[in-house]
Enzyme design. Structure first.
Site, PDB file in Angstrom:
ATOM      1  N   HIS A   1      -2.454  -1.929 -10.041  1.00 46.80           N
ATOM      2  CA  HIS A   1      -3.379  -1.361  -9.069  1.00 46.80           C
ATOM      3  C   HIS A   1      -4.649  -2.194  -9.091  1.00 46.80           C
ATOM      4  O   HIS A   1      -5.069  -2.662 -10.139  1.00 46.80           O
ATOM      5  CB  HIS A   1      -3.705   0.092  -9.451  1.00 46.80           C
ATOM      6  CG  HIS A   1      -4.258   0.878  -8.307  1.00 46.80           C
ATOM      7  ND1 HIS A   1      -5.577   0.831  -7.963  1.00 46.80           N
ATOM      8  CD2 HIS A   1      -3.653   1.704  -7.423  1.00 46.80           C
ATOM      9  CE1 HIS A   1      -5.763   1.609  -6.918  1.00 46.80           C
ATOM     10  NE2 HIS A   1      -4.615   2.148  -6.563  1.00 46.80           N
TER      11      HIS A   1
ATOM     12  N   HIS B   1       0.870  -1.183   0.000  1.00 45.62           N
ATOM     13  CA  HIS B   1       0.000   0.000   0.000  1.00 45.62           C
ATOM     14  C   HIS B   1       0.910   1.236   0.000  1.00 45.62           C
ATOM     15  O   HIS B   1       1.600   1.499  -0.973  1.00 45.62           O
ATOM     16  CB  HIS B   1      -0.926  -0.093   1.222  1.00 45.62           C
ATOM     17  CG  HIS B   1      -2.062   0.880   1.260  1.00 45.62           C
ATOM     18  ND1 HIS B   1      -2.371   1.732   0.230  1.00 45.62           N
ATOM     19  CD2 HIS B   1      -2.990   1.132   2.230  1.00 45.62           C
ATOM     20  CE1 HIS B   1      -3.424   2.459   0.559  1.00 45.62           C
ATOM     21  NE2 HIS B   1      -3.818   2.122   1.777  1.00 45.62           N
TER      22      HIS B   1
ATOM     23  N   ASP C   1       2.759   5.621  -6.802  1.00 46.97           N
ATOM     24  CA  ASP C   1       4.015   5.448  -6.088  1.00 46.97           C
ATOM     25  C   ASP C   1       5.231   5.342  -6.992  1.00 46.97           C
ATOM     26  O   ASP C   1       6.360   5.358  -6.515  1.00 46.97           O
ATOM     27  CB  ASP C   1       3.949   4.180  -5.214  1.00 46.97           C
ATOM     28  CG  ASP C   1       3.091   4.417  -3.993  1.00 46.97           C
ATOM     29  OD1 ASP C   1       3.217   5.493  -3.406  1.00 46.97           O
ATOM     30  OD2 ASP C   1       2.300   3.534  -3.644  1.00 46.97           O
TER      31      ASP C   1
HETATM   32  N1  ACO Z   1       4.656  -6.586 -11.206  1.00 48.16           N
HETATM   33  C1  ACO Z   1       4.510  -7.758 -11.875  1.00 48.16           C
HETATM   34  N2  ACO Z   1       3.348  -8.437 -11.981  1.00 48.16           N
HETATM   35  C2  ACO Z   1       2.288  -7.903 -11.371  1.00 48.16           C
HETATM   36  C3  ACO Z   1       2.346  -6.691 -10.647  1.00 48.16           C
HETATM   37  C4  ACO Z   1       3.586  -6.031 -10.575  1.00 48.16           C
HETATM   38  N3  ACO Z   1       3.722  -4.890  -9.921  1.00 48.16           N
HETATM   39  N4  ACO Z   1       1.136  -6.400 -10.162  1.00 48.16           N
HETATM   40  C5  ACO Z   1       0.327  -7.388 -10.545  1.00 48.16           C
HETATM   41  N5  ACO Z   1       1.013  -8.299 -11.282  1.00 48.16           N
HETATM   42  C6  ACO Z   1       0.490  -9.506 -11.923  1.00 48.16           C
HETATM   43  C7  ACO Z   1       0.161 -10.586 -10.911  1.00 48.16           C
HETATM   44  O1  ACO Z   1       1.270 -11.436 -10.677  1.00 48.16           O
HETATM   45  C8  ACO Z   1      -0.993 -11.291 -11.594  1.00 48.16           C
HETATM   46  O2  ACO Z   1      -0.447 -12.105 -12.610  1.00 48.16           O
HETATM   47  P1  ACO Z   1      -1.109 -13.560 -12.953  1.00 48.16           P
HETATM   48  O3  ACO Z   1      -2.492 -13.219 -13.430  1.00 48.16           O
HETATM   49  O4  ACO Z   1      -0.213 -14.165 -13.951  1.00 48.16           O
HETATM   50  O5  ACO Z   1      -1.132 -14.307 -11.632  1.00 48.16           O
HETATM   51  C9  ACO Z   1      -1.743 -10.166 -12.294  1.00 48.16           C
HETATM   52  O6  ACO Z   1      -0.752  -9.139 -12.528  1.00 48.16           O
HETATM   53  C10 ACO Z   1      -2.893  -9.597 -11.458  1.00 48.16           C
HETATM   54  O7  ACO Z   1      -2.360  -9.106 -10.247  1.00 48.16           O
HETATM   55  P2  ACO Z   1      -3.039  -9.226  -8.820  1.00 48.16           P
HETATM   56  O8  ACO Z   1      -1.976  -9.522  -7.808  1.00 48.16           O
HETATM   57  O9  ACO Z   1      -4.218 -10.137  -8.891  1.00 48.16           O
HETATM   58  O10 ACO Z   1      -3.566  -7.745  -8.610  1.00 48.16           O
HETATM   59  P3  ACO Z   1      -4.100  -7.136  -7.258  1.00 48.16           P
HETATM   60  O11 ACO Z   1      -5.200  -6.238  -7.631  1.00 48.16           O
HETATM   61  O12 ACO Z   1      -4.360  -8.189  -6.251  1.00 48.16           O
HETATM   62  O13 ACO Z   1      -2.837  -6.322  -6.729  1.00 48.16           O
HETATM   63  C11 ACO Z   1      -1.318  -4.588  -6.289  1.00 48.16           C
HETATM   64  C12 ACO Z   1      -2.690  -4.948  -6.841  1.00 48.16           C
HETATM   65  C13 ACO Z   1      -1.163  -5.112  -4.841  1.00 48.16           C
HETATM   66  C14 ACO Z   1      -1.177  -3.064  -6.245  1.00 48.16           C
HETATM   67  C15 ACO Z   1      -0.247  -5.246  -7.197  1.00 48.16           C
HETATM   68  O14 ACO Z   1      -0.377  -4.745  -8.519  1.00 48.16           O
HETATM   69  C16 ACO Z   1       1.167  -4.978  -6.678  1.00 48.16           C
HETATM   70  O15 ACO Z   1       1.626  -5.714  -5.812  1.00 48.16           O
HETATM   71  N6  ACO Z   1       1.867  -3.940  -7.214  1.00 48.16           N
HETATM   72  C17 ACO Z   1       3.175  -3.599  -6.727  1.00 48.16           C
HETATM   73  C18 ACO Z   1       3.069  -2.851  -5.404  1.00 48.16           C
HETATM   74  C19 ACO Z   1       2.577  -1.433  -5.584  1.00 48.16           C
HETATM   75  O16 ACO Z   1       3.036  -0.703  -6.442  1.00 48.16           O
HETATM   76  N7  ACO Z   1       1.654  -1.043  -4.690  1.00 48.16           N
HETATM   77  C20 ACO Z   1       1.101   0.334  -4.675  1.00 48.16           C
HETATM   78  C21 ACO Z   1      -0.335   0.328  -5.005  1.00 48.16           C
HETATM   79  S1  ACO Z   1      -0.951   1.960  -5.092  1.00 48.16           S
HETATM   80  C22 ACO Z   1      -1.191   2.402  -3.484  1.00 48.16           C
HETATM   81  O17 ACO Z   1      -1.398   1.651  -2.584  1.00 48.16           O
HETATM   82  C23 ACO Z   1      -1.108   3.797  -3.209  1.00 48.16           C
END
Ligand code: ACO
Length: 430
Positions: free
Chosen positions: A309, A268, A365
């Protein structure tokens, strides 16, 4: 519309049900009437992490994640970032309308009056170890505020509640600045009520030995814009935490402390810290393709931090504004060399099938850490810079929740997967 309903046949019983569709939703409680017999509890919906569950009706912030739209009370975020100030935006979020001059002056005056914290807070801060994480200190001191204002428990009294909301917005920069000063071994600086909200904050954080020192106006404006961008984001993890904790009718300080701890996590608010670590690990533009390959490797555990996201399946509109603000900040501070790696990462990722298919774009971010670092903030402090403005969203959402007649104490159901009833076994028989 006559056919705004969902027809459901429960194939276990052959019974048919007509569920009303309102605002694109069916009420989960409607499923409870679907039973196999009179003893049956009724059907539930299963939705870990609330992927497809609306927990409230809200009139504060609108997001269209597919189109990359973010609006506070109907006003597009880029217009607010361009023309408004953080306190004007705070007024808008809290009251639903932009203020006129008198209203804004009054609001600013009230916030300014409450920037001081009780002297005991300083001693409380002194109790933390020299290397305590500033977010940990912030969460604890905000929770401690409830002990200074016991009247805050009257959450249903509008006047009392509003008073605490203003106090929280006003004191958060002071507490964040104190936690910074503590972690740097520097004396605390008291608020200067002649300064604007953001200028005062930067002065409390940065001033050393020069009472008349003031931050560069361009940096004050850039941080104020970042504050606007972070002020609210509807039902994100920390805001949901504030609503859930607050649904027990605890005071807003305790509820916001819950929000701060949720924001602390790397998925987050901690993500911008993780972005900088990642950019440092990559080290050079030429290493970007190799890093992207590692992120795509199914057996690896690397993520492209600052990308993706839960809601935005398009470019996060806040990231666009921040990317622009980078240039203005770097003009004053000098360029953060990591920006070249970030831009290259974005360029390559946005052309790569892995990211395109999963609709992974830069989020807020991705660039914010670069600005914070250029301004001289240590990484551990970044999340505090998020918590200060998000306090506006937390208190506004807290009030909306507490005044919503449909809300009750938050209490989800579970699907029990553990052992069936069994008898206790004495120690010598195990
Ligand atoms: N890098 C690589 N792959 C990713 C990323 C990433 N940053 N984010 C998602 N994916 C992939 C997942 O592995 C998944 O792949 P799959 O379908 O082959 O299994 C697919 O994309 C869907 O991702 P989910 O994890 O289901 O997405 P979710 O909505 O649960 O997660 C989150 C969202 C937590 C923000 C995720 O994208 C992440 O971890 N990003 C990196 C951390 C980040 O930047 N967080 C800040 C968010 S903004 C905020 O809080 C202000």
């Amino acid at each position: 519309m006559a056919n705004d309903t969902l027809s459901v046949t429960d194939n276990r019983t052959g019974k048919k049900f007509e569920l009303k569709i309102e605002n694109g939703c069916v009420r989960a409680m409607e499923f409870r009437q679907m039973k196999v017999d009179a003893e049956d509890f009724g059907l539930m919906t299963y939705d870990p992490a609330f992927l497809n569950t609306a927990n409230c009706k809200s009139a504060i912030t609108f997001i269209d994640g597919d189109k990359g739209i973010l609006e506070y009370r109907g006003y597009p975020i880029d217009q607010l970032a361009d023309k408004s100030t953080h306190l004007e935006t705070a007024y808008l979020l809290m009251n639903g309308e932009l203020p006129n001059k008198t209203q804004l002056d009054e609001f600013t005056n009230k916030i300014t009056l409450h920037t001081y914290v009780h002297e005991n807070i300083k001693q409380f801060m002194d109790g933390f170890r020299y290397d305590a994480h500033p977010m940990s200190m912030l969460a604890s001191t905000v929770a401690a505020l409830s002990s200074f204002y016991p009247e805050a428990r009257q959450v249903r009294n509008k006047e009392v509640r509003r008073h605490q909301m203003m106090r929280l917005i006003a004191k958060m920069p002071t507490l964040a600045a104190f936690s910074y000063r503590h972690s740097q071994g520097l004396p605390y600086i008291y608020p200067n009520n002649d300064l604007s909200y953001t200028e005062n904050f930067l002065t409390m954080v940065k001033s050393i030995g020069k009472p008349n020192w003031r931050p560069h106006p361009a940096l004050v404006r850039a941080l104020d814009v970042l504050f606007i961008l972070h002020a609210d984001h509807e039902q994100n993890c920390s805001t949901t935490s504030v609503r859930v904790v607050g649904s027990s009718e605890v005071d807003p300080y305790s509820a916001c402390a819950g929000g701060i701890t949720a924001l602390y996590g790397p998925l987050h608010g901690g993500a911008n810290e993780a972005v900088l670590r990642m950019l440092r690990e990559i080290g050079d533009k030429k290493n970007v393709p190799e890093f992207i390959a590692k992120v795509k490797d199914k057996d690896g555990d690397k993520k492209l931090m600052g990308f993706g996201h839960r809601v935005y399946k398009n470019y996060d509109p806040r990231a666009k504004v921040i990317k622009k603000a980078c240039d203005e900040v770097f003009e004053v501070t000098g360029k953060n060399p990591l920006i070249d790696i970030a831009v290259e990462l974005e360029r390559i990722a946005l052309q790569d099938d892995y990211f395109v298919q999963r609709k992974l774009y830069p989020n807020v971010d991705f660039y914010s850490g670069l600005i914070y670092e250029a301004m001289g903030f240590p990484m551990e402090f970044f999340t505090c810079l998020f918590a200060i403005p998000r306090t506006v969203g937390w208190v506004t959402q807290f009030e909306e929740m507490i005044t919503d007649n449909e809300q009750k104490i938050a209490r989800p159901r579970q699907i029990f997967t553990g052992s069936k009833k069994r008898d206790y076994v004495a120690m010598d028989k195990r």
